[in-house]
Scaffold this motif. Structure first.
Motif, PDB file in Angstrom:
ATOM      1  N   HIS A   7       0.798  -1.313  -0.025  1.00  0.00           N
ATOM      2  CA  HIS A   7      -0.003  -0.063   0.000  1.00  0.00           C
ATOM      3  C   HIS A   7       0.710   1.270   0.035  1.00  0.00           C
ATOM      4  O   HIS A   7       0.638   2.176  -0.868  1.00  0.00           O
ATOM      5  CB  HIS A   7      -1.116   0.229   1.374  1.00  0.00           C
ATOM      6  N   LYS A  11       0.734   3.840  -3.087  1.00  0.00           N
ATOM      7  CA  LYS A  11       0.298   5.188  -2.638  1.00  0.00           C
ATOM      8  C   LYS A  11       1.484   6.410  -2.986  1.00  0.00           C
ATOM      9  O   LYS A  11       0.896   7.446  -3.583  1.00  0.00           O
ATOM     10  CB  LYS A  11       0.026   5.272  -1.376  1.00  0.00           C
ATOM     11  N   THR A  33      -3.307   7.180  -8.552  1.00  0.00           N
ATOM     12  CA  THR A  33      -3.206   5.752  -7.795  1.00  0.00           C
ATOM     13  C   THR A  33      -4.529   5.382  -7.224  1.00  0.00           C
ATOM     14  O   THR A  33      -4.852   4.368  -6.849  1.00  0.00           O
ATOM     15  CB  THR A  33      -1.976   5.871  -6.964  1.00  0.00           C
ATOM     16  N   TYR A  36      -6.593   6.272  -0.707  1.00  0.00           N
ATOM     17  CA  TYR A  36      -6.600   5.179   0.180  1.00  0.00           C
ATOM     18  C   TYR A  36      -7.263   5.284   1.431  1.00  0.00           C
ATOM     19  O   TYR A  36      -7.100   5.959   2.291  1.00  0.00           O
ATOM     20  CB  TYR A  36      -5.047   5.036   0.352  1.00  0.00           C
ATOM     21  N   PHE A  44      -7.912   0.971  -2.844  1.00  0.00           N
ATOM     22  CA  PHE A  44      -7.759   2.377  -3.388  1.00  0.00           C
ATOM     23  C   PHE A  44      -8.942   2.542  -4.425  1.00  0.00           C
ATOM     24  O   PHE A  44      -9.330   1.879  -5.443  1.00  0.00           O
ATOM     25  CB  PHE A  44      -6.301   2.529  -4.244  1.00  0.00           C
TER      26      PHE A  44
END
Length: 423
Positions: A7, A11, A33, A36, A44
């Motif tokens: 992640h 991110k 992206t 989150y 996402f």
């Protein structure tokens, strides 16, 4: 390896963004992206990605292995039908949507540097007290100070949750909330829960009415604690017991049973008899304590406001029927520092939040003048070169250790992220 590392990489785009290809050998361009949100559903949301010649808007799901899709039963969840890209570390199986179209897969390990992975494993070493113990001194002071402020705020937010619970239980009576907080604090770790039960079991309206008579308050507190249940020859004991049962009758209260208070392994100055007498003395001296507590701005003001002692009887007693050398039982500065940390600062923060004021800078300044706690966590940080000069710093370190280090949440910690970035 954990998914939170993936992640983090996704991110912040900590991978080679050029010449990305799906496992199906289509080119990938990441426009956005995604958000989150750490909610149920895909990792996402609202990502914008160009795959081949087609631009897509939708969600991105991240797994260590592509087969985790089935392990987590995503094929049965409609929330995952809008996944436009499956980002994985290892691609061990193809994943299909309900309409039998294959979900494009990006194999992330092909684009992350070996140094990044090595530093990640080094950071999460399982055999250390904290993961970054050999590197934490490398963090720039500016980064560390900013993170300490955030940690201190998070700690206050967690502590204020208890204040809001008490506020609901007391029908929004801030004076009653303060009484409960102080009672718990006066009981310290050993008797804190018992003292809290005592405070909750006595309607604060009665504390208000009886605050003009210190002995009546002491009788209520000691009686509710079960410390007046026995039969003793001591005259003061008999007077308190008489007053306690008189007050029960006066206010039509039933005798409440709370968890027994303990004397075991306590320093005599912390005996429940002494602390409850001091609490009674405090409320006898100040009938409107809450407004005075909220107005406090310095440690000196606290010491002046809470300059109280136990009843005269306790100057040469720690327990009933057992006389001891005479000693004034005043609230010590070290004890009052704990009261500031655990009662005064949290209630000031919670109250200011309810009226829409921000006082965090004032509270940090307040805590900068309070001595740091002495405990195993603070002392251990000291061994690694992170010394606490005041309670603001020690409270921040406690939050860091308990909420981040213990949970190996390095990728949510500014220190961990800075070390990963610098490496």
């Amino acid at each position: 390896m954990k998914e939170d590392f993936l992640h983090y990489i996704w991110k912040l785009r900590k991978f080679d963004n050029l010449n990305l290809k799906t496992a199906q050998n289509e080119s990938v361009t990441i426009i956005k992206t995604g958000d989150y949100l750490e909610l149920a559903g895909p990792d996402f949301f609202n990502a914008h990605i160009k795959i081949g010649d087609q631009k897509w808007a939708g969600n991105v799901e991240i797994h260590l292995k592509s087969s985790d899709w089935y392990l987590h039963n995503h094929e049965k969840d409609p929330a995952y039908e809008n996944v436009i890209l499956h980002v994985v570390w290892e691609n061990d199986t193809a994943i299909f949507r309900e309409d039998n179209t294959e979900i494009p897969v990006l194999i992330l390990k092909n684009y992350v540097s070996p140094e990044m992975v090595e530093n990640y494993y080094k950071l999460l070493s399982p055999k250390t007290w904290i993961s970054c113990e050999k590197q934490i001194q490398e963090i720039e002071e500016f980064v560390f100070k900013n993170w300490q402020e955030r940690l201190f705020l998070e700690r206050l937010e967690r502590k204020s949750a208890f204040v809001y619970e008490l506020l609901e239980e007391t029908n929004q009576d801030w004076e009653a909330v303060l009484f409960c907080l102080l009672a718990k604090n006066f009981g310290l770790n050993t008797n804190g829960n018992s003292f809290l039960q005592i405070a909750k079991s006595l309607p604060f309206s009665i504390i208000r009415k009886e605050s003009f008579e210190a002995e009546s308050l002491e009788a209520l507190l000691l009686g509710t604690a079960g410390l007046l249940d026995a039969e003793k020859e001591d005259i003061y004991f008999k007077d308190l017991k008489f007053k306690y049962f008189f007050l029960l009758h006066k206010y039509q209260l039933e005798k409440t049973h709370v968890d027994p208070v303990s004397f075991f392994k306590l320093r005599p100055d912390n005996f429940p008899t002494i602390r409850l007498s001091q609490l009674a003395g405090l409320y006898h001296k100040h009938q409107n304590l809450f407004s005075k507590i909220i107005a406090l701005k310095s440690v000196k003001n606290v010491y002046e406001l809470m300059n109280v002692s136990s009843a005269d009887y306790w100057q040469n007693h720690y327990q009933f029927d057992k006389e001891s050398p005479k000693k004034a039982k005043i609230l010590s500065k070290s004890f009052l520092d704990l009261v500031i940390i655990n009662s005064i600062i949290p209630i000031q923060f919670a109250y200011s939040s309810t009226i829409g004021e921000s006082v965090i800078e004032d509270l940090i300044e307040f805590m900068n003048d309070v001595a740091p706690e002495k405990n195993a966590v603070v002392e251990k940080f000291n061994l690694y070169g992170i010394k606490s000069k005041n309670a603001f710093e020690s409270q921040s370190l406690l939050e860091l250790k308990n909420e981040y280090c213990n949970n190996k949440s390095c990728l949510k910690c500014a220190i961990g992220l800075e070390l990963l970035k610098s490496n």
